[in-house]
Design an enzyme around this catalytic site. Structure first.
Site, PDB file in Angstrom:
ATOM      1  N   CYS A  64       0.849  -1.171   0.000  1.00 35.62           N
ATOM      2  CA  CYS A  64       0.000   0.000   0.000  1.00 35.62           C
ATOM      3  C   CYS A  64       0.889   1.225   0.000  1.00 35.62           C
ATOM      4  CB  CYS A  64      -0.849   0.059   1.265  1.00 35.62           C
ATOM      5  SG  CYS A  64      -1.851  -1.401   1.506  1.00 35.62           S
TER       6      CYS A  64
ATOM      7  N   ARG B  53       2.065   1.580  -5.853  1.00 35.21           N
ATOM      8  CA  ARG B  53       2.201   0.659  -4.720  1.00 35.21           C
ATOM      9  C   ARG B  53       0.927  -0.138  -4.465  1.00 35.21           C
ATOM     10  NH1 ARG B  53       6.519   1.519  -1.545  1.00 35.21           N
ATOM     11  NH2 ARG B  53       5.501   0.429   0.154  1.00 35.21           N
TER      12      ARG B  53
ATOM     13  N   TRP C 126      -3.448  -2.080  -1.718  1.00 32.91           N
ATOM     14  CA  TRP C 126      -3.323  -3.335  -2.464  1.00 32.91           C
ATOM     15  C   TRP C 126      -3.609  -4.414  -1.438  1.00 32.91           C
ATOM     16  CZ3 TRP C 126       0.530  -7.404  -2.488  1.00 32.91           C
ATOM     17  CH2 TRP C 126       0.457  -8.246  -3.592  1.00 32.91           C
TER      18      TRP C 126
ATOM     19  N   ASN D 219       0.640   0.438   5.919  1.00 32.00           N
ATOM     20  CA  ASN D 219       1.208  -0.408   4.871  1.00 32.00           C
ATOM     21  C   ASN D 219       1.978  -1.511   5.569  1.00 32.00           C
ATOM     22  OD1 ASN D 219       2.615  -1.463   2.639  1.00 32.00           O
ATOM     23  ND2 ASN D 219       4.247   0.009   2.887  1.00 32.00           N
ATOM     24  N   GLY D 220       1.679  -2.756   5.218  1.00 29.99           N
ATOM     25  CA  GLY D 220       2.394  -3.865   5.840  1.00 29.99           C
ATOM     26  C   GLY D 220       1.416  -4.949   6.253  1.00 29.99           C
TER      27      GLY D 220
ATOM     28  N   GLU E   2      14.320 -12.332 -18.936  1.00 33.22           N
ATOM     29  CA  GLU E   2      13.777 -10.997 -18.691  1.00 33.22           C
ATOM     30  C   GLU E   2      12.781 -10.605 -19.788  1.00 33.22           C
ATOM     31  OE1 GLU E   2      13.551  -9.217 -16.294  1.00 33.22           O
ATOM     32  OE2 GLU E   2      13.200  -7.180 -16.993  1.00 33.22           O
TER      33      GLU E   2
ATOM     34  N   LYS F 160       8.937  -9.673 -18.931  1.00 27.64           N
ATOM     35  CA  LYS F 160       8.347  -8.380 -19.304  1.00 27.64           C
ATOM     36  C   LYS F 160       7.050  -8.599 -20.082  1.00 27.64           C
ATOM     37  CE  LYS F 160       9.814  -6.141 -17.243  1.00 27.64           C
ATOM     38  NZ  LYS F 160      10.897  -6.320 -16.351  1.00 27.64           N
TER      39      LYS F 160
ATOM     40  N   GLU G  42       4.210  -9.924 -17.847  1.00 29.71           N
ATOM     41  CA  GLU G  42       3.724  -8.934 -16.884  1.00 29.71           C
ATOM     42  C   GLU G  42       2.778  -7.925 -17.501  1.00 29.71           C
ATOM     43  OE1 GLU G  42       6.747  -7.449 -13.636  1.00 29.71           O
ATOM     44  OE2 GLU G  42       7.650  -7.473 -15.622  1.00 29.71           O
TER      45      GLU G  42
ATOM     46  N   HIS H 228      15.287 -30.308 -25.033  1.00 27.05           N
ATOM     47  CA  HIS H 228      14.934 -31.143 -23.880  1.00 27.05           C
ATOM     48  C   HIS H 228      13.472 -30.943 -23.477  1.00 27.05           C
ATOM     49  CE1 HIS H 228      19.083 -32.315 -23.533  1.00 27.05           C
ATOM     50  NE2 HIS H 228      19.426 -31.039 -23.610  1.00 27.05           N
TER      51      HIS H 228
ATOM     52  N   LYS I 168       4.373  -2.739  -7.408  1.00 30.40           N
ATOM     53  CA  LYS I 168       5.761  -2.396  -7.694  1.00 30.40           C
ATOM     54  C   LYS I 168       6.722  -2.996  -6.674  1.00 30.40           C
ATOM     55  CE  LYS I 168       9.055  -0.127  -9.814  1.00 30.40           C
ATOM     56  NZ  LYS I 168       9.534  -0.816 -11.030  1.00 30.40           N
TER      57      LYS I 168
END
Ligand code: F6R
Length: 616
Positions: free
Chosen positions: A2, A27, A74, A98-99, A489, A493, A496, A512, A611
């Site tokens: 948050c 956030r 969030w 937040n937490g 990466e 990307k 996401e 394989h 984030k």
């Protein structure tokens, strides 16, 4: 996850809070709210969904007052809903948080047994009730918050208001970020005092910032900010000047922060390299890395710890460290490292890589390694964040604020920090020759211009490619050696931001298993820079082509074999083979961006993502 913000000043609080929350929306963004001490009671306005819903609610029900707290959420406890949105109120008390309060179950039970009515599913509301109980027992706000903190286990950045002490905000921090800001000094105190989860929220208002440490709290008032430990011991800390300009935190004309940040990379790279390369002597400047003066001869192994994109940078770091220093190097996902009983100790140098410096898994893993005797060097972007604070040495990447949830410029600047570390360490250990180090230093110094060239030279080609492939359901990324983490990466990307299924593979692993995925509808992006793996990667490209995949090669300028073998060739300038990732990752970032943009996803705030992951 948050974002919290608080304000005491002489301007109407609500617009300042909303503005701060807007800058913290990365956030979390499933609901938001603000609280001010009103004439009769605490007044709150909350709304589910993005901040514009809170804005609409505030337009319908304006809040007056020059003190307030705000929150963008969030969800961790309780689904996104108005009743679960912060601030949470109990009598005269309002709290934003937040937490995660780990002992929320026991606290909830205890409060219910004492007859307290709990209206939300959140852990935060419990804090409001605890503070309220302590106030009812005769404590002032500061003492009441202190008493409540004594009951909490877990992670929190808290801001607490009381209607009974309307020109105070009490804040506290443990394992979640919190920064304080001081406005212009008027002689008898600053004209405003702020708190927020992160620096960008405060940048338009002040550059004078104070960072709370874990286990500290502060009373914000018209006189300024008074910091103490939770135990009550006074703490003296001078503010730091933060030079990020507010414009650095805006979109600067780009459609999305992600695109802006992709194009910021040449500048970010320059900042990261500035003062750290001595081109005359062909050296990396040791004083900048944070390890100078320490006995590096004791280092027997390097252990890299990170999550997500930072983990991909760490994989590249391992290649460089092994190649340039001759030291054994291993890479660990921080979340997995934590779950084991890792064999680590005195001779290990832990390199913890994190943009935010607040990723809980990375932080806890680094602490665990430190507790077992390892030395911790953090490579972080956010100044004063938790990871650098617990580390023995810090190397800041200087990428500037990264607002897009998908990490781009943080990644390339992490790569720069890691290769500089490897060059320096390689020279210290006598493993790397002077001439090779000088060549790499020169190569690094040229990168910002070459990155600029790649971005501008490939943007349109990649946008066209992405438009053609917007319906692709699966995409493969292949690379060997230093291109392997770049393949990972590229896939991350794309997943996401576009929600397209993508896999990054070590090209040699294709046969394989993953080769079974290939059919004429699957784009396969092959990283094919001119390095020692070139021939073998070209064979893998041919294998994909033989199975009728849509083959896209990211190769060195003038590579005719790559041109002939691929449907689309994306060219990057020739560079030292050690430095190819800096250029080859750029087209993959652009590809992910444009596929997402054509799909119309929420590029900067993809669904389900936040984030900074400060929860387990
Ligand atoms: C991906 C992304 C995440 C982060 C990860 C670690 O685009 O941003 O995978 O890389 O959450 O975050 P930091 O680097 O802040 O520790």
């Amino acid at each position: 996850m948050c974002g919290i913000v608080g304000y005491i000043g002489h301007e109407p609080a609500a617009p300042v809070l909303l503005d701060g929350l807007r800058r913290l929306e990365y956030r979390g963004y499933d609901s938001a709210g603000v609280a001010v001490p009103g004439a009769e009671a605490i007044e709150i306005v909350r709304a589910v969904g993005k901040l514009r819903n809170l804005e609409t609610a505030l337009a319908a029900r304006p809040l007056s007052g020059t003190v307030g707290i705000g929150h963008t959420r969030w969800a961790t406890h309780g689904r996104p809903s108005e009743v679960n949105a912060h601030p949470h109120v109990s009598g005269p008390i309002a709290v934003v948080h937040n937490g995660i309060i780990e002992n929320h179950g026991a606290l909830r039970k205890e409060l219910i047994e004492r007859g307290v009515t709990i209206s939300s599913d959140t852990d935060t509301e419990l804090v409001a009730h605890l503070v309220h109980e302590a106030v009812r027992q005769g404590r002032n706000l500061e003492a009441a918050v202190r008493a409540a903190l004594g009951r909490l286990h877990g992670a929190y950045a808290l801001a607490v208001l009381s209607h009974d002490e309307p020109r105070r905000i009490v804040v506290a921090k443990n394992a979640s970020p919190l920064v304080l800001g001081l406005g212009t000094d008027r002689g008898d105190g600053p004209d405003a005092v702020y708190c927020a989860s992160d620096i960008p929220a405060l940048l338009p208002y002040t550059r004078q910032m104070l960072f709370l440490e874990d286990g500290e709290m502060a009373v914000l008032s018209d006189e300024g900010a008074t910091i103490t430990t939770v135990a009550g011991e006074p703490v003296t800390r001078a503010p730091q000047r933060i030079d990020w300009s507010p414009i650095m935190a805006e979109k600067a004309g780009f459609k999305h922060f992600m695109l802006k940040e992709i194009f910021e990379q040449p500048r970010a790279m320059e900042d990261t390299l500035r003062g750290r390369l001595d081109r005359t002597r062909g050296e990396v400047v040791g004083a900048e890395i944070g390890l100078e003066g320490s006995d590096v001869s004791r280092v027997a192994r390097v252990v890299l710890l990170a999550c997500g994109t930072s983990h991909h940078a760490a994989i590249a770091g391992r290649y460089w460290l092994e190649e340039l220093t001759g030291l054994p190097a291993v890479v660990e996902l921080a979340s997995e490292f934590r779950g084991r009983r890792p064999v680590i100790g005195d001779g290990d140098l832990v390199v913890a890589v994190s943009q935010s410096g607040e990723t809980l898994d990375t932080l806890v893993a680094a602490k665990e390694a430190k507790a077992r005797g390892a030395r911790v060097l953090s490579i972080a972007n956010v100044i004063g964040s938790a990871l650098p604070r617990m580390s023995d040495a810090v190397f800041y990447t200087r990428a500037g604020p990264e607002i897009g949830v998908a990490s781009t410029k943080a990644f390339t600047t992490q790569l720069a920090a890691l290769v500089m570390l490897a060059i320096w360490l390689g020279r210290q250990r006598g493993h790397l020759t002077e001439a090779r180090a000088a060549a790499l230093v020169e190569g690094l110094a040229r990168l910002p211009n070459q990155m600029q060239e790649v971005l501008h030279g490939t943007r349109q080609l990649i946008a066209n490619l992405a438009r053609r492939q917007v319906e692709a359901r699966d995409v493969l990324f292949l690379g060997r050696g230093l291109s392997f983490p770049i393949a990972l990466e590229g896939a991350l990307k794309l997943k996401e931001v576009s929600y397209v299924h993508a896999e990054g593979y070590a090209a040699g692993e294709m046969k394989h298993g993953p080769i079974a995925l290939i059919d004429p509808h699957v784009p396969v992006l092959v990283l094919l820079p001119k390095d020692e793996n070139y021939e073998r990667s070209l064979s893998n490209l041919e294998e994909a082509k033989a199975r009728e995949a849509i083959v896209i090669a990211i190769a060195t300028e003038g590579d005719d074999a790559a041109r002939d073998a691929s449907e689309t060739l994306i060219e990057v300038p020739a560079v030292d083979p050690e430095l190819t990732p800096f250029l080859t990752v750029l087209p993959l970032q652009l590809y992910a961006y444009y596929v997402a943009d054509f799909k119309g996803t929420d590029v900067d705030q993809p669904r389900n993502l936040a984030k900074t992951v400060t929860v387990e």
